[in-house]
Design a protein around this motif. Sequence first.
Motif, mmCIF file in Angstrom:
data_model
loop_
_atom_site.group_PDB
_atom_site.id
_atom_site.type_symbol
_atom_site.label_atom_id
_atom_site.label_comp_id
_atom_site.label_asym_id
_atom_site.label_seq_id
_atom_site.Cartn_x
_atom_site.Cartn_y
_atom_site.Cartn_z
ATOM 1 N N PHE A 112 7.745 -14.315 16.498
ATOM 2 C CA PHE A 112 6.792 -13.926 16.175
ATOM 3 C C PHE A 112 5.741 -15.023 15.652
ATOM 4 C CE2 PHE A 112 7.624 -9.217 16.228
ATOM 5 C CZ PHE A 112 7.930 -9.102 17.551
ATOM 6 N N SER A 113 6.565 -15.672 14.644
ATOM 7 C CA SER A 113 5.820 -16.751 13.871
ATOM 8 C C SER A 113 5.557 -17.954 14.681
ATOM 9 C CB SER A 113 6.611 -17.213 12.728
ATOM 10 O OG SER A 113 6.065 -18.291 11.859
ATOM 11 N N GLU A 114 6.552 -18.274 15.644
ATOM 12 C CA GLU A 114 6.242 -19.331 16.503
ATOM 13 C C GLU A 114 5.163 -19.348 17.412
ATOM 14 O OE1 GLU A 114 8.948 -21.729 19.938
ATOM 15 O OE2 GLU A 114 9.696 -20.149 18.809
ATOM 16 N N PHE A 115 4.939 -18.069 18.012
ATOM 17 C CA PHE A 115 3.854 -17.852 18.819
ATOM 18 C C PHE A 115 2.539 -17.221 18.370
ATOM 19 C CE2 PHE A 115 7.608 -18.404 21.567
ATOM 20 C CZ PHE A 115 7.237 -19.416 22.394
ATOM 21 N N ALA A 116 2.663 -17.277 17.170
ATOM 22 C CA ALA A 116 1.177 -16.558 16.375
ATOM 23 C C ALA A 116 0.970 -15.048 16.986
ATOM 24 C CB ALA A 116 0.080 -17.418 16.435
ATOM 25 N N ILE A 117 2.311 -14.305 16.882
ATOM 26 C CA ILE A 117 2.028 -12.839 17.235
ATOM 27 C C ILE A 117 1.936 -12.143 15.856
ATOM 28 C CG2 ILE A 117 3.109 -10.943 18.373
ATOM 29 C CD1 ILE A 117 2.373 -13.113 20.272
ATOM 30 N N PRO A 118 0.759 -11.511 15.682
ATOM 31 C CA PRO A 118 0.557 -11.010 14.304
ATOM 32 C C PRO A 118 1.162 -9.594 14.210
ATOM 33 C CG PRO A 118 -1.126 -10.399 15.829
ATOM 34 C CD PRO A 118 -0.383 -11.231 16.813
ATOM 35 N N LEU A 119 2.562 -9.716 14.060
ATOM 36 C CA LEU A 119 3.295 -8.194 13.948
ATOM 37 C C LEU A 119 4.311 -8.631 13.047
ATOM 38 C CD1 LEU A 119 4.250 -7.304 17.730
ATOM 39 C CD2 LEU A 119 2.813 -6.022 16.098
ATOM 40 N N ASP A 120 4.531 -7.542 12.216
ATOM 41 C CA ASP A 120 5.828 -7.690 11.140
ATOM 42 C C ASP A 120 6.883 -7.149 11.644
ATOM 43 O OD1 ASP A 120 7.314 -7.542 9.051
ATOM 44 O OD2 ASP A 120 6.004 -6.108 7.797
ATOM 45 N N ALA A 121 7.941 -8.141 11.775
ATOM 46 C CA ALA A 121 9.268 -7.662 12.354
ATOM 47 C C ALA A 121 9.876 -6.510 11.591
ATOM 48 C CB ALA A 121 9.993 -8.815 12.827
ATOM 49 N N ALA A 122 9.836 -6.649 10.401
ATOM 50 C CA ALA A 122 10.321 -5.763 9.572
ATOM 51 C C ALA A 122 9.839 -4.083 9.583
ATOM 52 C CB ALA A 122 10.265 -6.039 8.169
ATOM 53 N N ASP A 123 8.736 -4.025 10.437
ATOM 54 C CA ASP A 123 8.160 -2.856 10.404
ATOM 55 C C ASP A 123 8.595 -1.889 11.614
ATOM 56 O OD1 ASP A 123 6.337 -0.692 11.018
ATOM 57 O OD2 ASP A 123 4.286 -1.808 10.428
#
Length: 318
Positions: free
Chosen positions: A209-220
């Motif tokens: 998500f960080s690499e591709f600027a996806i605004p999601l929290d993977a911990a959620d």
Amino acid sequence: MSNLTQTLPRPLAPGKFQDPRVTAKGERRATVALAGLETLWFNTGTLCNITCRACYIESSPRNDALVYLTAAEVAAYLDEADGLREVGFTGGEPFMNPDMLPMLADVLARPGDLRALVLTNAMRPMTRRAAGLLALRDRFGPDRLVLRVSLDHHTAAHHDFERGEGSFVLAMEGLRWLAREGFRINVAGRASFGGEDEAAMRAGFARLFSEFAIPLDAADPVALMLFPEMDATVDVPEITEACWGILGKHPDQMMCASSRMVVKRRGAARPAVVACTLLPYDPQFELGATLAEAARPVALNHPHCAKFCVLGGAACSR
């Protein structure tokens, strides 16, 4: 052995999941009553643009066991429903259904804050509907329409092993487009896929998500849903009435306490209502032609009931 090698299925223990009233040991089987219909699912049809190795519903470009629902059929069930908070669309690939955009518009145009959720692989069937999706966003705003994109793994190798070479790149293109255009998105992955535990999976998705600027929290757990594997041939325990107390769970926590799914079988005159999204083919989970008929209790008489819902704690809705 490679992590990409599929595990050979094991047969179920004899006698399990046979009688909806009692288990193989003669104990009273757990049932779940409909506490209130909050989420109504529609299977838009089993046709899909890809064939996955382990699709629980066997979707493919050739499987039309569940045919396309029409906007008029969906509207009839929405008219019958009362108190819904969410309408979900699954497939197959929902965006292959020619009525997908009108069905979404119908949901979003109804009074109240009814939400629409679409489960999609975000590949070409979805991107071909880009103009229509943007029109829905502009008409109704971005908040009540959620696109949940299927990414089995955070690496192309594992995802493509399941869904076909090149599918990861196309799915990421679709996901990035949704993010850039301001749609509400989340991602569905597979727990423990590739031999990783949940923490490693979430860390891997966080990097993606960080690499591709996806605004999601993977911990959620809503932004990134990691679903347990669904193999009906793997031996799992049956759920008895006593299990609720033993496991510290309540029937109202199960999907079938608050949701139903509408399907239309090939050759059928009209749609039918089934207990949940996971069991569209098993006749014992077909509950009737109307939502009123489908309001009866559901016996947890299938391995998916045990592994996915009761023991796995998973749910297709939010």
